[in-house]
Design a protein around this motif. Structure first.
Motif, PDB file in Angstrom:
ATOM      1  N   PRO A 145       0.817  -1.341  -0.072  1.00 58.77           N
ATOM      2  CA  PRO A 145      -0.010   0.164  -0.037  1.00 58.77           C
ATOM      3  C   PRO A 145       0.791   1.139  -0.109  1.00 58.77           C
ATOM      4  N   LEU A 146       1.763   1.424   0.783  1.00 59.49           N
ATOM      5  CA  LEU A 146       2.743   2.544   0.669  1.00 59.49           C
ATOM      6  C   LEU A 146       3.259   2.869  -0.681  1.00 59.49           C
ATOM      7  N   PHE A 147       3.855   1.924  -1.310  1.00 58.34           N
ATOM      8  CA  PHE A 147       4.583   1.956  -2.458  1.00 58.34           C
ATOM      9  C   PHE A 147       3.564   2.380  -3.551  1.00 58.34           C
ATOM     10  N   ASN A 148       2.444   1.692  -3.467  1.00 60.83           N
ATOM     11  CA  ASN A 148       1.147   2.127  -4.265  1.00 60.83           C
ATOM     12  C   ASN A 148       0.768   3.596  -4.003  1.00 60.83           C
ATOM     13  N   GLN A 149       0.697   4.176  -2.800  1.00 66.26           N
ATOM     14  CA  GLN A 149       0.216   5.399  -2.706  1.00 66.26           C
ATOM     15  C   GLN A 149       1.400   6.601  -3.211  1.00 66.26           C
ATOM     16  N   LEU A 150       2.696   5.989  -2.870  1.00 70.87           N
ATOM     17  CA  LEU A 150       3.727   7.074  -3.533  1.00 70.87           C
ATOM     18  C   LEU A 150       3.897   7.117  -5.182  1.00 70.87           C
ATOM     19  N   LYS A 151       3.351   5.813  -5.631  1.00 72.31           N
ATOM     20  CA  LYS A 151       3.102   6.097  -7.180  1.00 72.31           C
ATOM     21  C   LYS A 151       2.359   7.385  -7.608  1.00 72.31           C
ATOM     22  N   THR A 152       1.189   7.281  -6.764  1.00 70.15           N
ATOM     23  CA  THR A 152       0.101   8.584  -6.850  1.00 70.15           C
ATOM     24  C   THR A 152       0.818   9.897  -6.704  1.00 70.15           C
ATOM     25  N   ALA A 153       1.227   9.934  -5.375  1.00 74.37           N
ATOM     26  CA  ALA A 153       1.603  11.262  -4.632  1.00 74.37           C
ATOM     27  C   ALA A 153       2.890  11.690  -5.121  1.00 74.37           C
ATOM     28  N   ASP A 154       4.018  10.976  -5.727  1.00 74.09           N
ATOM     29  CA  ASP A 154       5.308  11.600  -6.239  1.00 74.09           C
ATOM     30  C   ASP A 154       5.686  10.457  -7.135  1.00 74.09           C
ATOM     31  N   HIS A 155       5.297  10.851  -8.362  1.00 78.42           N
ATOM     32  CA  HIS A 155       5.686   9.783  -9.494  1.00 78.42           C
ATOM     33  C   HIS A 155       7.268   9.854  -9.687  1.00 78.42           C
ATOM     34  N   GLY A 156       7.940  10.866  -9.479  1.00 84.52           N
ATOM     35  CA  GLY A 156       9.437  11.015  -9.709  1.00 84.52           C
ATOM     36  C   GLY A 156      10.151  10.047  -8.594  1.00 84.52           C
ATOM     37  N   LEU A 157       9.578   9.988  -7.323  1.00 88.93           N
ATOM     38  CA  LEU A 157      10.065   9.233  -6.200  1.00 88.93           C
ATOM     39  C   LEU A 157      10.072   7.822  -6.492  1.00 88.93           C
ATOM     40  N   HIS A 158       8.666   7.500  -6.920  1.00 86.22           N
ATOM     41  CA  HIS A 158       8.383   6.106  -7.312  1.00 86.22           C
ATOM     42  C   HIS A 158       9.216   5.558  -8.553  1.00 86.22           C
ATOM     43  N   LEU A 159       9.697   6.361  -9.353  1.00 81.74           N
ATOM     44  CA  LEU A 159      10.358   6.215 -10.660  1.00 81.74           C
ATOM     45  C   LEU A 159      11.909   5.598 -10.111  1.00 81.74           C
ATOM     46  N   SER A 160      12.307   6.733  -9.126  1.00 81.07           N
ATOM     47  CA  SER A 160      13.711   6.442  -8.387  1.00 81.07           C
ATOM     48  C   SER A 160      13.977   5.281  -7.615  1.00 81.07           C
ATOM     49  N   ILE A 161      12.721   4.904  -6.942  1.00 78.15           N
ATOM     50  CA  ILE A 161      12.828   3.832  -6.094  1.00 78.15           C
ATOM     51  C   ILE A 161      12.818   2.535  -7.038  1.00 78.15           C
ATOM     52  N   CYS A 162      11.963   2.297  -8.070  1.00 79.41           N
ATOM     53  CA  CYS A 162      12.099   1.425  -8.857  1.00 79.41           C
ATOM     54  C   CYS A 162      13.618   1.327  -9.608  1.00 79.41           C
ATOM     55  N   HIS A 163      14.238   2.378  -9.745  1.00 81.68           N
ATOM     56  CA  HIS A 163      15.554   2.081 -10.369  1.00 81.68           C
ATOM     57  C   HIS A 163      16.587   1.669  -9.450  1.00 81.68           C
ATOM     58  N   THR A 164      16.355   1.761  -8.068  1.00 79.59           N
ATOM     59  CA  THR A 164      17.281   1.290  -7.178  1.00 79.59           C
ATOM     60  C   THR A 164      17.071  -0.294  -6.796  1.00 79.59           C
ATOM     61  N   ILE A 165      16.058  -0.887  -7.246  1.00 80.43           N
ATOM     62  CA  ILE A 165      15.663  -2.287  -7.042  1.00 80.43           C
ATOM     63  C   ILE A 165      16.557  -3.221  -8.038  1.00 80.43           C
ATOM     64  N   THR A 166      16.827  -4.250  -7.332  1.00 76.13           N
ATOM     65  CA  THR A 166      17.631  -5.341  -7.985  1.00 76.13           C
ATOM     66  C   THR A 166      16.664  -6.706  -7.970  1.00 76.13           C
ATOM     67  N   GLU A 167      16.848  -7.456  -8.782  1.00 81.41           N
ATOM     68  CA  GLU A 167      16.294  -8.804  -8.802  1.00 81.41           C
ATOM     69  C   GLU A 167      17.067  -9.991  -8.856  1.00 81.41           C
ATOM     70  N   GLU A 168      16.536 -11.022  -8.045  1.00 78.87           N
ATOM     71  CA  GLU A 168      17.648 -12.282  -7.961  1.00 78.87           C
ATOM     72  C   GLU A 168      16.695 -13.500  -7.819  1.00 78.87           C
ATOM     73  N   ALA A 169      17.037 -14.722  -8.414  1.00 77.22           N
ATOM     74  CA  ALA A 169      16.474 -15.909  -8.277  1.00 77.22           C
ATOM     75  C   ALA A 169      17.148 -16.971  -7.368  1.00 77.22           C
ATOM     76  N   ILE A 170      16.609 -17.338  -6.275  1.00 76.22           N
ATOM     77  CA  ILE A 170      16.950 -18.283  -5.237  1.00 76.22           C
ATOM     78  C   ILE A 170      16.717 -19.746  -5.613  1.00 76.22           C
ATOM     79  N   THR A 171      17.597 -20.566  -5.769  1.00 75.60           N
ATOM     80  CA  THR A 171      17.175 -22.020  -5.975  1.00 75.60           C
ATOM     81  C   THR A 171      16.768 -22.686  -4.654  1.00 75.60           C
TER      82      THR A 171
END
Length: 379
Positions: A145-171
């Motif tokens: 819910p928080l990140f969903n609200q940030l996408k509406t309230a401050d799209h620039g911040l939401h975009l920056s947060i997405c840019h800092t995320i990394t992904e990984e697969a754990i077997t």
């Protein structure tokens, strides 16, 4: 001429099929061309057959070689591990566990392709990479819910947060984190399932599935892991949000005060639910609780009419005309929609700038300003 007129339909069909096969292979047949047109047609089919047969044979050979190479690599790894176990004189139980894990991991299906596995993506411009990460990661983190609200309230911040995320697969069999280690990352489960074990109690393991998150408290406080999160079967895909990088992108956001309020509410509620424990649990913060805290922090459910009446009362005390009242009230409504500053200060500045009256401390003390209690002070 090579076929009798009394031949059955099945004989004619299989004879035609036999002739077609011989055009793609070195085999021969008793049916031969009888004129120039048939002979030219047969020659053209032979050329086409040679090309197609070569391609088919090459594809089969390449597949067999690839399977043989993978089998040799797997046997080589097992051979080296068995040699290591023998030379180090490991116990029979430990050696069996190691070999079982290696064989189990080899049978696990490959996870989805990640951006880190494509070196070419690093050559893209930063603008395109940021847009790419937003389209890939945004649908996965807005389940919170928080990140969903940030996408509406401050799209620039939401975009920056997405840019800092990394992904990984754990077997299968691997650990995501273990008890006692300092927490540095928040995790989103985007594929598969992970098992969380409370090492300090005898509770049964808790399964964490797609759409859930772990260790949100690291974004708002300093904590250590209270349990172990591992993959018990298959492959688990996760998104990792580093707390330090998350704090770095908050320096210039327009919802700083709302996030600060959310952090206070989060830590206060988590501490109360911890029942005297020194650490906030890794799994604390269900969807309903986080949604309620987000609504309180961003004042999503506020009584607009009641606040408008209080603002109108304050404007009357400043002795402003009706046009000025409507102007200030409209500006205040637009301001509260974005929640960027203290609305009381904005209101007073607009009134004083427009010459609507002088600020009187005695009057200000008598006005009911309880609606500003939930708004953090700029100072």
């Amino acid at each position: 001429d090579n076929i009798d007129e009394g031949s059955t339909f099945s004989y004619l069909y299989f004879t035609s099929f036999h002739w077609s096969i011989t055009q793609f292979t070195p085999a021969s047949m008793e049916i031969t061309p009888t004129n120039s047109l048939e002979r030219a047609y047969t020659i053209a089919l032979i050329y086409v057959g040679v090309v197609l047969f070569s391609m088919l044979l090459g594809s089969i050979t390449s597949t067999i070689n690839h399977l043989r190479h993978r089998s040799m690599e797997r046997r080589g790894v097992e051979s080296l591990m068995q040699r290591y176990i023998t030379e180090r004189r490991l116990s029979l139980g430990l050696g069996h566990s190691i070999m079982h894990h290696l064989r189990k991991r080899a049978q696990v299906a490959k996870p989805r392709l990640h951006g880190t596995g494509i070196p070419t993506l690093k050559t893209l411009p930063i603008r395109i990479r940021r847009q790419l990460k937003e389209e890939v990661f945004s649908p996965l983190i807005v389940t919170h819910p928080l990140f969903n609200q940030l996408k509406t309230a401050d799209h620039g911040l939401h975009l920056s947060i997405c840019h800092t995320i990394t992904e990984e697969a754990i077997t299968h069999g691997e650990e995501i984190f273990n008890s006692g280690n300092k927490v540095e990352t928040m995790y989103f489960i985007t594929g598969g399932e992970a098992s969380y074990e409370f090492l300090s109690s005898r509770e049964a393991p808790t399964q964490v599935g797609v759409g859930e998150w772990v260790c949100e408290a690291v974004l708002w406080s300093i904590m250590h892991h209270t349990g172990r999160l591992s993959v018990s079967s298959g492959t688990c895909e996760i998104l990792k949000l580093n707390a330090a990088r998350f704090h770095a992108v908050l320096s210039k956001c327009s919802v700083w005060f709302q996030l600060k309020r959310y952090a206070r509410l989060y830590v206060k509620r988590a501490t109360r639910d911890s029942h005297g424990q020194k650490q906030i649990g890794d799994l604390w913060g269900t969807f309903s609780v986080v949604k309620r805290l987000t609504a309180q922090a961003f004042e999503i459910e506020h009584d607009t009419k009641s606040r408008d009446r209080k603002i109108s009362t304050l404007l009357v005390l400043f002795d402003s005309d009706e046009v000025l009242q409507q102007h200030v009230l409209g500006a205040w409504r637009r301001h509260v929609r974005w929640q960027r500053r203290n609305p009381l200060r904005l209101l007073k500045r607009l009134c004083l700038r427009s010459g609507g009256g002088k600020q009187d401390d005695s009057v200000d003390m008598k006005v009911d300003l309880s609606f500003t209690d939930s708004v953090p002070s700029v100072g």
